[in-house]
Write an enzyme that holds these catalytic residues in place. Structure first.
Site, PDB file in Angstrom:
ATOM      1  N   CYS A  79       0.864  -1.263   0.012  1.00 44.64           N
ATOM      2  CA  CYS A  79      -0.064  -0.063  -0.027  1.00 44.64           C
ATOM      3  C   CYS A  79       0.802   1.438  -0.035  1.00 44.64           C
ATOM      4  O   CYS A  79       1.867   1.545   0.962  1.00 44.64           O
ATOM      5  CB  CYS A  79      -0.710  -0.063   1.278  1.00 44.64           C
ATOM      6  SG  CYS A  79      -1.836   1.590   1.426  1.00 44.64           S
ATOM      7  N   CYS A  80       0.560   2.175  -0.872  1.00 47.19           N
ATOM      8  CA  CYS A  80       1.332   3.480  -0.741  1.00 47.19           C
ATOM      9  C   CYS A  80       0.147   4.563  -0.905  1.00 47.19           C
ATOM     10  O   CYS A  80      -1.104   4.222  -0.443  1.00 47.19           O
ATOM     11  CB  CYS A  80       2.318   3.677  -1.940  1.00 47.19           C
ATOM     12  SG  CYS A  80       1.558   3.732  -3.865  1.00 47.19           S
ATOM     13  N   ALA A  81       0.484   5.760  -1.183  1.00 44.22           N
ATOM     14  CA  ALA A  81      -0.540   6.794  -0.906  1.00 44.22           C
ATOM     15  C   ALA A  81      -1.735   6.548  -1.905  1.00 44.22           C
ATOM     16  O   ALA A  81      -2.717   6.740  -1.562  1.00 44.22           O
ATOM     17  CB  ALA A  81       0.085   8.331  -1.393  1.00 44.22           C
ATOM     18  N   TYR A 105      -3.597   3.968  -0.053  1.00 43.40           N
ATOM     19  CA  TYR A 105      -4.121   4.422   1.453  1.00 43.40           C
ATOM     20  C   TYR A 105      -5.306   5.386   1.201  1.00 43.40           C
ATOM     21  O   TYR A 105      -6.443   5.445   1.870  1.00 43.40           O
ATOM     22  CB  TYR A 105      -3.247   5.079   2.331  1.00 43.40           C
ATOM     23  CG  TYR A 105      -3.794   5.808   3.428  1.00 43.40           C
ATOM     24  CD1 TYR A 105      -4.220   5.244   4.494  1.00 43.40           C
ATOM     25  CD2 TYR A 105      -3.876   7.091   3.627  1.00 43.40           C
ATOM     26  CE1 TYR A 105      -4.639   5.990   5.658  1.00 43.40           C
ATOM     27  CE2 TYR A 105      -4.225   8.058   4.398  1.00 43.40           C
ATOM     28  CZ  TYR A 105      -4.541   7.124   5.692  1.00 43.40           C
ATOM     29  OH  TYR A 105      -5.199   8.076   6.784  1.00 43.40           O
TER      30      TYR A 105
END
EC number: 2.9.1.3
Length: 364
Positions: A96-98, A125
């Protein structure tokens, strides 16, 4: 594995406590994260800042090249080993990243080069966060019943006993009063809201809900603010008020503020450092309301607190604390809560001792 490559059923992911390998920078993670996420950044804060500056000045290609130069060699290998270990520990996890963009795709590709096929969260996210916000708004529309009562009435215990009860103070890691902090630091506002959303989703999924049962809280619990959509619903909700004898309330507070907190501090830090932390905790709680007490009264109660601490250190007795706790309840906490309750008098649907309120709840 293909159906897991780009997860988009965000509610299902949150309900399942899906492990998340969050590759955002630490500062992003601290500002807001999902319950159960672990932070293993692709770039540290300073590296992310440098890449961001490069992007603004020179464009995307130059920023990407700088990122690869900053995260290479031993640094790249160390971070890769951490991601591999995390995936081996959580084989059902997701990257998971932004926003589900380059960072999670880069980490995914590097892991694939080692033979690990780790899926990622499509939308990152931000998508999970938006899902949490929407879920809280939707679930807050269900009927709500509040449990009210003066400090020491056992409201939180009563809420916890209800299958449809939501322990807001537990989620906030704070008991609401100036003495409400725990040894666990409070989450950021966004992380608190995310945790609340997941709790609402879980309870809603496992209970036939007629209504939520919540403690009658103000707008804030420590440093955390209740979501406005929930606060608006709580302001209109019926209230069952616990009215226990003053002596019983004192015993609950003795257990909570003095016995349990002393135990928790000494268990965490050892006898000497734990005692110091426990003493500071009580002093800080009193200091936080000094202006409302008035400086003279604050000084008097502080002297009484110091004597009570000396007695407790000497012989273990917590009786001395009653000499400052009783006036604090009589002069500050009780009048304040009763004033607040008077403004909501039309919402009161039941009042009585703790056990009577518990029995009334069962009958509803």
């Amino acid at each position: 594995m293909q159906d897991r490559q780009k997860a988009q059923d965000y509610r299902a992911l949150l309900l399942a406590d899906t492990p998340l390998i969050d590759v955002r920078a630490p500062i992003e993670f601290e500002q807001g994260a999902m319950p159960g996420a672990i932070n293993l950044p692709l770039m540290m804060d300073n590296e992310r800042a440098a890449v961001g500056t490069c992007y603004k000045r020179q464009g995307a290609d130059a920023a990407l090249a700088l990122g690869h130069r900053l995260v290479c060699g031993d640094i790249r290998q160390q971070r890769l080993e951490a991601w591999k270990a995390a995936y081996q520990r959580f084989p059902n996890g997701y990257l998971c990243c932004a926003r589900g963009g380059q960072r999670s795709h880069i980490v995914q590709r590097w892991l694939q080069e080692t033979g690990i096929d780790c899926p990622l969260i499509e939308g990152g996210y931000k998508a999970l966060r938006q899902t949490a916000i929407q879920a809280t708004w939707q679930l807050a529309q269900k009927p709500i019943l509040l449990i009210g009562g003066c400090t020491g009435s056992g409201k939180t215990q009563l809420v916890r006993q209800q299958p449809n009860g939501v322990d807001l103070e537990g989620l906030a890691r704070h008991r609401g009063s100036s003495f409400g902090r725990t040894l666990n630091p409070q989450l950021s506002q966004a992380s608190f809201e995310n945790k609340l959303a997941v709790e609402l989703l879980k309870i809603n999924a496992h209970q036939t809900l007629k209504r939520w049962v919540l403690e009658d809280e103000g707008r804030t619990i420590g440093a955390n603010h209740l979501p406005e959509c929930l606060r608006e619903r709580m302001a209109q909700a019926p209230i069952a008020v616990v009215e226990d004898p003053f002596a019983l309330r004192l015993e609950r507070l003795r257990e909570e503020y003095f016995i349990r907190m002393h135990h928790d501090f000494t268990h965490a830090y050892g006898d000497e450092a734990g005692w110091q932390a426990y003493s500071e905790y009580l002093h800080h709680g009193l200091f936080a309301i000094r202006r409302r007490l008035g400086l003279q009264r604050f000084a008097e109660l502080t002297d009484t607190l110091d004597r009570a601490l000396a007695e407790q250190l000497s012989n273990g007795s917590t009786d001395g604390h009653m000499a400052w706790l009783v006036p604090l309840l009589n002069e500050y906490y009780d009048p304040m809560y009763r004033y607040q309750l008077e403004k909501k008098a039309a919402n009161i649907v039941f009042r009585g001792p703790w056990q009577d309120v518990a029995n009334w709840l069962k009958a509803q």
